[in-house]
Design an enzyme around this catalytic site. Structure first.
Site: not given
Length: 297
Positions: A60, A77-78, A111
């Protein structure tokens, strides 16, 4: 531009744009073109649950990547990438950012610090890594700087011992992150770096809060600490744990019976180093002690 943007520069600004109206378009990138290099995250919990969700709904939130040669390096986003691979996907949505090496490292660190499941030990390492990257110093040097700042504030060293510009930068970074003050970080988080392995593992697993880990750290006897750790894992309150630890510490500080003290001194005794008269007297007393101990009981 927000305070965070002012402190961390264009890396964070670009990262925010990637999630907002000025975001680059979302591309579908093959997994075999994505590379992970030097990501700050150490643990990936509940990957199977995320993989199942991805099987049903897809990925998503697009990954943030940058172009490196013919491939793409994952900046953020690993975990989604790993779960997508588990789910059997061949490609994932991603936004491609133009970032320098330093900007990519800073954005990845920030992040990582925004994760909801971040435990206190990982958060401590993440904050230190961010300070290290921003200041251009090693983590060990950053820890030393923080301790000097604390000592200077408490009047234990002269102010001119601490680099003023770096101290201001540290204060700005902590204000930008908005998690805690640098003083609180030094007092409550730096001690986590010297936790025994059993406490560090329990903290990373989320089995105990960091306050319990710091209490248990005071117990030097490994077997006693293990027993208290199991109680803490089972739900022992911090108040009860502190009481147990106080009891253990009182026993640890209690003086040993004098025969044990004498025996300990004898183990360390170097007869050859004693003056002749004193050595002769000690040997005489030791011989007498040996006869008494070997005599009938």
């Amino acid at each position: 531009m927000s305070r965070l943007d002012e402190v961390l520069g264009t890396a964070i600004l670009k990262g925010k744009k990637a999630l907002g109206k000025e975001a680059p378009e979302v591309l579908r990138l093959p997994l075999d073109l994505l590379r992970v290099r030097g990501q700050p995250r150490r643990r990936f919990e509940n990957l199977e649950a995320l993989a199942e969700s991805i099987r049903e709904k897809g990925v998503l939130q697009p990954l943030l990547v940058r172009r490196v040669g013919e491939a793409y390096e994952v900046v953020a986003g690993e975990r989604r990438l790993r779960a997508a691979a588990m789910a059997g996907l061949k490609e994932v949505p991603a936004r491609v950012l133009e970032l320098s090496d330093k900007e990519a490292r800073l954005l990845a660190l920030v992040e990582n610090l925004q994760r909801e499941d971040l435990n206190p030990y990982e958060e401590t390492l993440g904050v230190l890594a961010l300070l290290s990257e921003d200041l251009g110093r090693s983590v060990e040097e950053v820890v030393g700087l923080l301790r000097k700042m604390k000592n200077a504030k408490e009047g234990r060293v002269r102010d001119n011992v601490v680099p003023t510009a770096e101290a201001r930068r540290v204060e700005e970074l902590f204000k930008a992150l908005g998690r805690m003050s640098w003083e609180s970080f030094v007092q409550h988080r730096l001690p986590l770096l010297s936790l025994p392995e059993d406490l560090r593992a329990a903290l990373e697993e989320g089995a105990i809060p960091y306050t319990a880990a710091l209490e248990l750290k005071k117990v030097k006897d490994a077997s006693l600490r293990k027993a208290l750790l199991e109680e803490a894992r089972a739900g022992l309150s911090l108040r009860e744990l502190k009481a147990r630890v106080r009891g253990v510490l009182r026993k640890e500080k209690a003086p040993r019976p004098w025969p044990k003290e004498v025996a300990a001194k004898l183990v360390r005794l170097d007869l050859e180093a004693l003056p002749p008269e004193r050595r002769a007297r000690v040997e005489e007393l030791l011989a007498e002690l040996e006869r008494v101990l070997e005599g009938p009981r």
